[in-house]
Design a protein around this motif. Structure first.
Motif, PDB file in Angstrom:
ATOM      1  N   LEU A   9       0.551  -1.335   0.181  1.00 53.41           N
ATOM      2  CA  LEU A   9      -0.383  -0.232   0.179  1.00 53.41           C
ATOM      3  C   LEU A   9       1.101   1.284  -0.063  1.00 53.41           C
ATOM      4  O   LEU A   9       1.092   2.119  -0.586  1.00 53.41           O
ATOM      5  CB  LEU A   9      -0.742  -0.299   1.687  1.00 53.41           C
ATOM      6  CG  LEU A   9      -1.993   1.772   1.362  1.00 53.41           C
ATOM      7  CD1 LEU A   9      -2.987   1.254   0.251  1.00 53.41           C
ATOM      8  CD2 LEU A   9      -2.503   1.030   3.309  1.00 53.41           C
TER       9      LEU A   9
ATOM     10  N   ALA B 283       3.429   2.027  -2.734  1.00 60.22           N
ATOM     11  CA  ALA B 283       2.079   2.129  -4.290  1.00 60.22           C
ATOM     12  C   ALA B 283       1.957   3.563  -4.202  1.00 60.22           C
ATOM     13  O   ALA B 283       2.240   4.145  -4.908  1.00 60.22           O
ATOM     14  CB  ALA B 283       0.903   1.863  -4.537  1.00 60.22           C
ATOM     15  N   TYR B 284       1.908   3.492  -3.143  1.00 63.21           N
ATOM     16  CA  TYR B 284       1.578   5.389  -3.243  1.00 63.21           C
ATOM     17  C   TYR B 284       2.951   6.434  -2.487  1.00 63.21           C
ATOM     18  O   TYR B 284       3.026   7.393  -3.082  1.00 63.21           O
ATOM     19  CB  TYR B 284       0.349   5.890  -1.558  1.00 63.21           C
ATOM     20  CG  TYR B 284       0.644   6.952  -0.750  1.00 63.21           C
ATOM     21  CD1 TYR B 284      -0.189   8.189  -1.748  1.00 63.21           C
ATOM     22  CD2 TYR B 284       0.876   7.907  -0.185  1.00 63.21           C
ATOM     23  CE1 TYR B 284      -0.849   8.835  -1.531  1.00 63.21           C
ATOM     24  CE2 TYR B 284       0.758   9.044   0.384  1.00 63.21           C
ATOM     25  CZ  TYR B 284      -0.086  10.107  -0.865  1.00 63.21           C
ATOM     26  OH  TYR B 284      -0.132  11.320   0.186  1.00 63.21           O
TER      27      TYR B 284
ATOM     28  N   ASN C 171       5.135   6.328  -6.247  1.00 66.09           N
ATOM     29  CA  ASN C 171       4.733   6.390  -7.883  1.00 66.09           C
ATOM     30  C   ASN C 171       4.281   8.193  -7.432  1.00 66.09           C
ATOM     31  O   ASN C 171       4.430   8.637  -7.183  1.00 66.09           O
ATOM     32  CB  ASN C 171       3.486   5.837  -8.161  1.00 66.09           C
ATOM     33  CG  ASN C 171       3.161   4.456  -8.516  1.00 66.09           C
ATOM     34  OD1 ASN C 171       4.028   4.298  -8.959  1.00 66.09           O
ATOM     35  ND2 ASN C 171       1.850   3.695  -8.203  1.00 66.09           N
TER      36      ASN C 171
ATOM     37  N   ASN D  56       1.992  10.958  -8.156  1.00 70.06           N
ATOM     38  CA  ASN D  56       0.907  10.816  -7.706  1.00 70.06           C
ATOM     39  C   ASN D  56      -0.247  12.512  -8.956  1.00 70.06           C
ATOM     40  O   ASN D  56      -1.670  12.615  -8.143  1.00 70.06           O
ATOM     41  CB  ASN D  56       0.053  11.234  -6.437  1.00 70.06           C
ATOM     42  CG  ASN D  56       0.814   9.845  -5.860  1.00 70.06           C
ATOM     43  OD1 ASN D  56      -0.233   8.720  -6.292  1.00 70.06           O
ATOM     44  ND2 ASN D  56       1.210   9.564  -5.121  1.00 70.06           N
TER      45      ASN D  56
ATOM     46  N   ARG E 164      -5.926   9.094  -2.857  1.00 66.22           N
ATOM     47  CA  ARG E 164      -5.201   9.199  -3.726  1.00 66.22           C
ATOM     48  C   ARG E 164      -3.830   7.504  -3.495  1.00 66.22           C
ATOM     49  O   ARG E 164      -3.377   7.076  -4.398  1.00 66.22           O
ATOM     50  CB  ARG E 164      -3.702  10.118  -3.477  1.00 66.22           C
ATOM     51  CG  ARG E 164      -4.026  11.028  -4.646  1.00 66.22           C
ATOM     52  CD  ARG E 164      -2.763  12.699  -4.382  1.00 66.22           C
ATOM     53  NE  ARG E 164      -3.007  13.636  -5.323  1.00 66.22           N
ATOM     54  CZ  ARG E 164      -2.497  14.688  -5.327  1.00 66.22           C
ATOM     55  NH1 ARG E 164      -1.135  14.704  -4.973  1.00 66.22           N
ATOM     56  NH2 ARG E 164      -2.951  15.501  -6.050  1.00 66.22           N
ATOM     57  N   LEU E 165      -4.657   7.561  -2.223  1.00 66.21           N
ATOM     58  CA  LEU E 165      -3.573   6.355  -1.427  1.00 66.21           C
ATOM     59  C   LEU E 165      -3.953   5.306  -2.339  1.00 66.21           C
ATOM     60  O   LEU E 165      -3.046   5.013  -2.524  1.00 66.21           O
ATOM     61  CB  LEU E 165      -3.768   6.672  -0.145  1.00 66.21           C
ATOM     62  CG  LEU E 165      -3.589   5.088   0.773  1.00 66.21           C
ATOM     63  CD1 LEU E 165      -1.675   5.033   1.043  1.00 66.21           C
ATOM     64  CD2 LEU E 165      -3.581   5.564   2.607  1.00 66.21           C
TER      65      LEU E 165
ATOM     66  N   LYS F  49      -6.181   5.159  -4.950  1.00 65.42           N
ATOM     67  CA  LYS F  49      -5.884   4.465  -5.956  1.00 65.42           C
ATOM     68  C   LYS F  49      -4.819   3.988  -6.407  1.00 65.42           C
ATOM     69  O   LYS F  49      -4.411   3.304  -7.042  1.00 65.42           O
ATOM     70  CB  LYS F  49      -6.275   6.125  -6.922  1.00 65.42           C
ATOM     71  CG  LYS F  49      -6.208   5.992  -7.954  1.00 65.42           C
ATOM     72  CD  LYS F  49      -6.609   7.292  -8.848  1.00 65.42           C
ATOM     73  CE  LYS F  49      -7.370   7.335 -10.469  1.00 65.42           C
ATOM     74  NZ  LYS F  49      -8.405   8.899 -10.827  1.00 65.42           N
ATOM     75  N   ALA F  50      -3.400   4.357  -5.954  1.00 64.31           N
ATOM     76  CA  ALA F  50      -2.676   3.940  -6.435  1.00 64.31           C
ATOM     77  C   ALA F  50      -2.341   2.819  -6.043  1.00 64.31           C
ATOM     78  O   ALA F  50      -1.649   1.570  -6.492  1.00 64.31           O
ATOM     79  CB  ALA F  50      -1.258   4.591  -5.994  1.00 64.31           C
TER      80      ALA F  50
END
Lengths: 244, 244
Positions: A231, A234-235, A238, A240, B230-231, B233-234
DNA sequence: AAGAATTAATCAATCGATTAACAAGTTATT
DNA sequence: AATAACTTGTTAATCGATTGATTAATTCTT
């Protein structure tokens, strides 16, 4: 004759030394007993408080379950609140040295540090299950300031440490520059708290009793570790910006 | 003469109707007073309970702050626990119809549904701030089963609704197939709970008093909404397979 | 014998709950 | 229409139980 006198003298010295040693050992043994007794009371109190809350737990109940006279609680800890505070005092040491070693390790990247923090945190927090519940419940109270301040102070140590890692990661361009550091911290601690502090909900959610230690150890802990890292990776790693 | 008799009869009928109307209105007014009074007590009780916990709050304190005699609490609600339960009964209605409308909307994608859920949830939960604290604290208690079951049941409504959206999203290949649905839910609720339930911590973390309503409304709510989306979605819409 | 540890008994305070009395309005009886 | 009987809302006083804390006596250790 000289030899006998010398031997006698040595013997007396040895006797003296042995007596001192016996006294020392006995003294240490007694201290150990005392500490163990206090520790036992604190163990019981920690469990009872976490089950029933500060107001819900009575000193009679705690002393009863600990097998000691009620007056001993006041003799040892002064008052009910003193007992409550003593539980926290005991834990401070283990809190302080936990994460800060990770943060100072120059050989690890910011992401590796964070990943290790998560692992440690998931690992440790589930062990201290009932203590965490205790902390969290009393924190939601509005009053009782001295205690609240002390708990807050302890917990902020962890928060600051993780914040430092995240800030460093942004500076080193390992993490995206527009991440919300403070809310990431809320997610890390919040997700874990949700699972362990509201076992009735999370057990229904997960389809298995979360209080089952074997299940917790073998299934939940590794699963939470993997999830949290995916988690956050990914945040954090990436871009954003194109989210609109 | 006939006219007078007829007028008299009409007049009597009108008087009768008016009297019935007056009675009706008075009755409704009295009902309203009653409901308002009970509602007022429930408002006060909700706040006091959330500040001090169930055991920490006394019936004397609640009745005192509400400006009613102590015996009225037992007269209205039977007992302290009855009063506590009444607080929850009153809230159930607003909980039930909240999210289920979103889930059934065919025109929205799974992601849009989830985004809307998050917006609604952040928006609503911060309004019911002290009620949420109340719920969460009592949920961490181990005992008191009837109440715990009732709270759990209410909260699971939200959980199930979000779970359905996430499962649909996986089925429609909008979300990655290897996401951990249950822990995502833990993150959604856990992050929000962390912010609003431990105001002492989150205020220090955010550098501003979280209980400041203006700050909460203008800064925190939009920020949490953006962050959560955002969190998630990523995590949900990226391929996480290559994380190893 | 001196001091620390431990106990049973008791303290005043507060808890949730109940009671009896009273006020106001409603219904029933005459 | 008048009065008695009843229901409902409300209050002050009080109930027994439990709370956290303290005391004085006792046991144990040194």
């Amino acid at each position: 004759m000289l030899i006998i006198k010398r031997l006698t003298q040595d013997c007396n010295e040895m006797t003296h030394s042995i007596n001192r040693l016996i006294n020392f050992v006995q003294e240490k043994e007694m201290d150990k007993d005392k500490i163990d007794k206090k520790d036992h009371i604190l163990d019981v109190a920690e469990r009872v408080f976490s089950d029933l809350g500060f107001d819900g737990a009575s000193t009679r109940m705690i002393s009863g379950e600990a097998g000691v006279n009620m007056a001993m609680l006041n003799y040892y800890f002064g008052s009910k609140e003193g007992l409550f505070l003593a539980i926290f005092e005991r834990k401070i040491a283990s809190f302080q040295t936990l994460l800060q070693n990770i943060g100072n390790d120059e050989s690890m990247s910011s992401w590796d540090k964070l990943a290790k923090c998560i692992d440690n945190y998931v690992e440790r927090i589930i062990v201290n299950n009932c203590f965490q519940k205790l902390i969290n419940r009393e924190l939601t109270m509005s009053k009782r300031s001295e205690l609240t301040d002390k708990i807050t102070q302890i917990l902020m140590l962890n928060v600051v440490e993780i914040k430092k890692i995240l800030d460093d990661g942004i500076k080193n361009k390992i993490f995206a520059k527009d991440i919300d550091v403070q809310l990431v911290i809320a997610t890390i601690f919040g997700t874990k708290n949700y699972i362990v502090n509201t076992p009735n909900i999370s057990s229904l959610l997960l389809g298995h009793d979360i209080r089952d230690e074997k299940y917790l150890e073998e299934k939940i802990k590794p699963r939470v570790k993997v999830y949290m890292k995916r988690l956050l990776k990914a945040y954090l790693m990436n871009d954003n910006d194109n989210s609109k």
